[in-house]
Design an enzyme around this catalytic site. Structure first.
Site, PDB file in Angstrom:
ATOM      1  CB  CYS B 343     -21.038 -12.632   7.797  1.00 16.62           C
ATOM      2  SG  CYS B 343     -20.445 -10.996   8.224  1.00 16.62           S
ATOM      3  NE  ARG B 372     -13.013  -5.407   8.868  1.00 14.26           N
ATOM      4  CZ  ARG B 372     -13.373  -5.934  10.044  1.00 14.26           C
ATOM      5  NH1 ARG B 372     -13.154  -5.263  11.155  1.00 14.26           N
ATOM      6  NH2 ARG B 372     -13.962  -7.110  10.107  1.00 14.26           N
ATOM      7  CD  GLN B 390     -12.894 -11.791  10.894  1.00 20.19           C
ATOM      8  OE1 GLN B 390     -13.593 -12.160   9.965  1.00 20.19           O
ATOM      9  NE2 GLN B 390     -13.290 -10.888  11.769  1.00 20.19           N
ATOM     10  CG  ASP B 392     -15.499 -15.355  10.567  1.00 17.23           C
ATOM     11  OD1 ASP B 392     -16.170 -15.415  11.613  1.00 17.23           O
ATOM     12  OD2 ASP B 392     -15.691 -14.512   9.672  1.00 17.23           O
ATOM     13  CG  HIS B 394     -20.694 -16.573   9.725  1.00 19.08           C
ATOM     14  ND1 HIS B 394     -19.541 -16.473   8.982  1.00 19.08           N
ATOM     15  CD2 HIS B 394     -20.832 -15.401  10.386  1.00 19.08           C
ATOM     16  CE1 HIS B 394     -19.015 -15.272   9.181  1.00 19.08           C
ATOM     17  NE2 HIS B 394     -19.762 -14.605  10.016  1.00 19.08           N
ATOM     18  CE  LYS B 478     -20.320  -6.646  21.128  1.00 21.08           C
ATOM     19  NZ  LYS B 478     -19.176  -6.057  20.450  1.00 21.08           N
ATOM     20  CG  HIS B 524     -21.575 -12.902  12.995  1.00 22.65           C
ATOM     21  ND1 HIS B 524     -21.201 -12.427  11.766  1.00 22.65           N
ATOM     22  CD2 HIS B 524     -22.869 -12.555  13.137  1.00 22.65           C
ATOM     23  CE1 HIS B 524     -22.225 -11.812  11.203  1.00 22.65           C
ATOM     24  NE2 HIS B 524     -23.248 -11.864  12.015  1.00 22.65           N
TER      25      HIS B 524
END
Lengths: 650, 650
Positions: B343, B372, B390, B392, B394, B478, B524
């Site tokens: 992000c 991570r 991900q 992913d 945004h 969320k 997200h």
């Protein structure tokens, strides 16, 4: 023949001629032709470049050099640096000179102005003085001096830079001064006969530069210039330079929203914007298609690995000082490195299962991102970055497969270059230094075989090749692709590299027909080098006018007014559904403004739609840089687009 | 009513009944029905789970729990841990008990055997003793003890673990012991009425575990077990467990050559093999197609960024202790981090140009890899890794666009799940804690609007939803997708998360219709969570029997003998040219062996070709798990394959 009054000079065409001892290069040139004498800038004597005016005392192989030879430009610009220095000395009497070499395009001189300052505004005045001094046709005179004389000369003038240079010369070195007009410089030469050769000087810019490139030293003023033997050549050069500036991929990349950099993310780490991703995707899809047809198998590996991996591969020792430092973990005392290369990961995958001679070649492909730490001053747009994505693959093969594999790689590379419109290229073939066979790893017969294979393949594929002995890496010979762009500049693209080293280090084996373990050969290959590099080159080569298949936005629909927006959207959706990268300009601007903006964005096709088009289901086509192409039914236009893309990529 | 001999109990259906004070849960259950009394395992009294035998002294809301309630299993397995402890104590008199909780599937007990040792070979004997003890139907008896009594009890027995636990209890804590048969344990309870409930015990495995999970402490022996109220249930469980084992994605991933790990590259860093890349590509292409249709714009950002970026985003403070440590540079004292999230990079791209209300929503999509650090003991195949990619994106939008954007995300997610054959799912809607509004960033009216939008959208899309108050992040509400696989296991998949925080931190703005700066909302979203996660789930869900469109190898051609190899290759090439992932088994094996191997590899289609097929241009089709399908012309088979893939993905 010793003591004879004559010497024998051998020319590049093999002919040998006799000249009086002490003959000069200029005399030799005159003897050949008055035209050559006029063009001559220096003479190569037994592989060393000499002043045209220096007497030749013994038999030698000679070659007259002109502007068309790199050595000719070298002499010309070297003398031009001295001319600039003479002009500076006359305008700034306190100036101290450090170093002033010729470079690829022109020359510079680093000078110490003490409290004074030179800015770009001062350049025309210096330029004018250079022209004036050049007209005097002052000869460049060579003089051998003793070390003491040389040191005394510069100490008297309070110049610590030249003193430092002289002090570092080996004791046996011959020290020479060159003088033209009022200016004398410590210099090995060679130089032009006189300053009159320099007809068209142009000083380009001023920059700061630390003495010896070390930021702990004093910052000097570096003045860049270029000169030509004819005014017309300077004009052409300046025009070319303007074109280069306009095509600077950093400027175009921003304007066309291809990529960006961010202070917060970090220098040299490109962020690819949607238009750039469209380019990347078009390129990777093209390459993936080629790879699929040629039996490559894609893999995806992490961007980091434990330092242990790079200790096995040897990269750790090679990169540890100069690269991004290891990543430590909060527990378990592990250490990871950002990967500098994809090959170790691929060796691990090779070892994932036992391989037999029947399984080879194994071609593992990955658009793998690697990381190299470069100092921020060395970064440059997409061509010098800190992370880049290689179009990488490693071929593990049997020795008898090397030739056919390399041939496959070359054919694939040629296909790709052709599709990219890069048609002017050659390969450099880097071979062993035959004088130092001990420098190389791997059995000599394998090297012999591999070098022979490279030579043959290059010939079979019909490539222009330049062989360079001694340029091979210690672990294998290689090929480098050099591409000339639309402005004649040469870029290094991809590479094909044989490797006898990593298979040893990772103990890679395959079992042969007799079930005996054998060592495979590894071929590293990245036809484009990296996506970053090829996008930069394509931007500068095309000036952003990409072929249709690559264009980030292929078609833009421009409604004449807001009334036609609904039809414009309908056209846009239709094109989008057909798989094209299409946009609709929905802004309430005039059609003129919309066209100008689309031209500025270099979008290949503009479809102008108004009431008539909406009523008839047509579009009015305008091509970037080609203007109006007439009106056509939308459904007739779609196959035209498909055909064009098909032809460009087939 | 104080002092009355009767109390009023309220049941989940709202009804209220009167019982004598001191009534037990078991009495209440009997009163309702003999069947319920038989099934009852505990009673929830005012939100606290109690023993069925504990007297209820005052008015309360009650709920009888059985095996079908999580609390019922909790009581059952908690009591089973005590039963195992009793068995252990009788077999290993020196054993010292640490902790023994129920878990999601069964229970464990951590025990200290001093010099003794328990291995998996000992488990049947312990199991047998448990069965024997259970038959005695020994009641679990609750007893309140003073702190001194409790400490004395365990000090006398030399048990430092229980002593430590007791010493750490708050002074006001009520301390209880539970005793069944010869075994007494420090325990809050509750427990079953007696051991006879436990009909079918099974001890599963033995592991090492540090006291309190700290590797500086002594390593204890952890014994895992599970029990059931009926033998048949245990049998079913063991069968299910076998199936789970067979579908373990780590085992299948290796067997099907999807991915691997390497000690040299590092734990938790997957290397994707060609079959895995085929899966990844099929998944990403499917998602990219969806994204393209929904107006997402792809970006590509570096895997690292300066720590400054994460100081702005707040990730630095959140992750610094527990993540991969910063990467230092050899010069210029810079610091970089492996990116924990995509992000911040996308916020930088948002800021790349001025945005107006007309430019929103801006949907930036990236298959972005994040890192991570997990301790190696916590790593698990592809579901718990140190780097993952991900799916992913945004979305930056105006507040009035939140609802339609979320709806789009849900529709897209549902499409994707349907294509993957994951049809059993629900969403968890995480909302503010209404009691603590000050915990949340962002205007309350925006929260109100957003939560309302989430609720409505979930309804409109027709999703099963579970609302959880207080589960929202401080920066926004969320949705989490929970998917149940073919074995009934729930997996958390993707997430949709509103964010009012990063737009503030990065000072993101757009200009509204009045040219005033406004703050966008950020969403997200990662429908699958990560490629690693979804591949793991799909492997376990399908057992490796992927739908055709996902299968890494879709068709394998099996020549009956080497004589038919040429035709087999011809068939393979034809399929390959049609875009299928096709292979030819070129080994000189029997056709039986080739079929067995292809079945083992779970390849959807096997095409067996011999002399007849070669002569007639046909193929003999065999489907994985379905056997022979008859002979068909190759050219007739190709559209069948295309259709099947089209139907699976349309």
């Amino acid at each position: 023949m010793a003591g004879s009054e004559e010497i024998r000079l051998r020319f590049p065409d093999g002919s040998v001629r006799t000249f009086p001892r002490g003959v000069t290069g200029l005399d030799v040139a005159k003897n050949i032709s008055p035209r050559l004498a006029k063009e001559a800038l220096g003479i190569v004597v037994d592989d060393e470049i000499w002043d045209l005016t220096r007497p030749i005392e013994k038999d030698a192989a000679v070659r007259i050099v002109t502007w068309n030879d790199p050595e000719g430009k070298y002499v010309f610009w070297h003398s031009s640096a001295h001319l600039m220095a003479e002009a500076l000395q006359s305008l700034y009497p306190d100036v101290k000179f450090a170093i002033g070499p010729p470079i690829e395009q022109g020359f510079y001189y680093d000078v110490d102005l003490e409290d004074g300052k030179i800015t770009e505004e001062d350049l025309p005045r210096i330029e004018a003085r250079m022209t004036e001094l050049a007209r005097r046709k002052a000869p460049y005179q060579r003089q051998t001096v003793s070390r003491d004389e040389a040191l005394r000369y510069y100490r008297d003038r309070g110049n610590p830079y030249k003193v430092e240079i002289i002090e570092e010369l080996p004791p046996e070195a011959e020290i020479t001064f060159y003088t033209q007009g009022d200016f004398t410089d410590l210099c090995r030469g060679p130089h032009l006969p006189h300053t009159g050769y320099i007809k068209a000087p142009k000083l380009l810019n001023v920059a700061g530069a630390y003495w010896r490139g070390d930021e702990k030293n004093k910052q000097l003023t570096r003045i860049y210039g270029i000169t030509f033997p004819r005014r017309k050549m300077l004009d052409e050069y300046l025009q070319w330079r303007e074109e280069v500036k306009k095509r600077d991929h950093r400027v175009l990349g921003k304007r066309l929203k291809i990529f960006t950099f961010s202070q917060e993310v970090g220098a040299g780490l490109p962020l690819w914007l949607p238009n750039g991703v469209a380019l990347r995707n078009a390129l990777t899809e093209m390459l993936q298609k080629e790879q699929r047809l040629r039996g490559y198998r894609p893999v995806v590996t992490p961007h980091i690995a434990r330092t242990e991996l790079y200790k096995i591969s040897g990269h750790y020792d090679k990169y540890k000082e100069s690269s991004f430092q290891p990543i430590k973990t909060p527990h378990e005392k592990e250490e990871y490195l950002l990967k500098p290369m994809n090959c170790p990961h691929h060796c691990i995958i090779y070892k994932e299962e036992p391989r037999s001679y029947r399984d080879l070649p194994l071609r593992l492909a990955e658009f793998g991102t690697v990381y190299r730490y470069e100092q921020s001053g060395e970064l440059h747009g997409l061509t010098r970055v800190r992370s880049f994505t290689q179009d990488d693959a490693h071929i593990f093969c049997r020795p008898d497969q090397v030739k056919s594999e390399i041939k496959g790689v070359l054919e694939m590379t040629l296909n790709a270059l052709r599709r990219l419109g890069l048609n002017d290229f050659y390969v450099q073939v880097s071979l062993r230094d035959p004088a130092n066979p001990e420098k190389y790893i791997g059995a000599p017969e394998r090297w012999e075989q591999a070098e022979q294979a490279l030579r043959e393949v290059v010939k079979e594929v019909g490539l222009e090749a330049r062989e360079e002995e001694g340029e091979a890496a210690f672990y294998g010979p290689k090929l480098d692709f050099m591409v000339r762009d639309a402005l004649g500049r040469a870029w290094q693209l991809g590479t094909v590299q044989l490797d006898y080293n990593l298979p040893e280090r990772f103990d890679l084996v395959y079992t042969d027909e007799q079930s005996q373990p054998q060592r495979p050969v590894m071929i590293h290959r990245a036809p484009m080098g990296s996506l970053e590099r090829i996008v930069a080159i394509l931007l500068e080569h095309t000036g952003g006018n990409f072929p249709l298949w690559l264009a980030p936005v292929q078609v833009i629909v421009l409604p004449v007014s807001d009334k036609h927006l609904e039809y414009a959207r309908q056209v846009g959706r239709r094109l989008f559904t057909e798989g094209f990268r299409a946009e609709v300009d929905e802004r309430s601007e005039t059609i003129g403004k919309k066209i100008r903006d689309a031209e500025h964005r270099k979008i290949p096709y503009m479809l102008i739609v108004g009431g008539k088009e909406a009523a008839e289901g047509t579009v009015s086509i305008r091509r970037h840089q080609h203007g109006d192409q007439g009106v056509i039914a939308l459904e007739a236009f779609i196959p035209i687009l498909h055909d064009q893309i098909h032809n460009e990529t087939a």
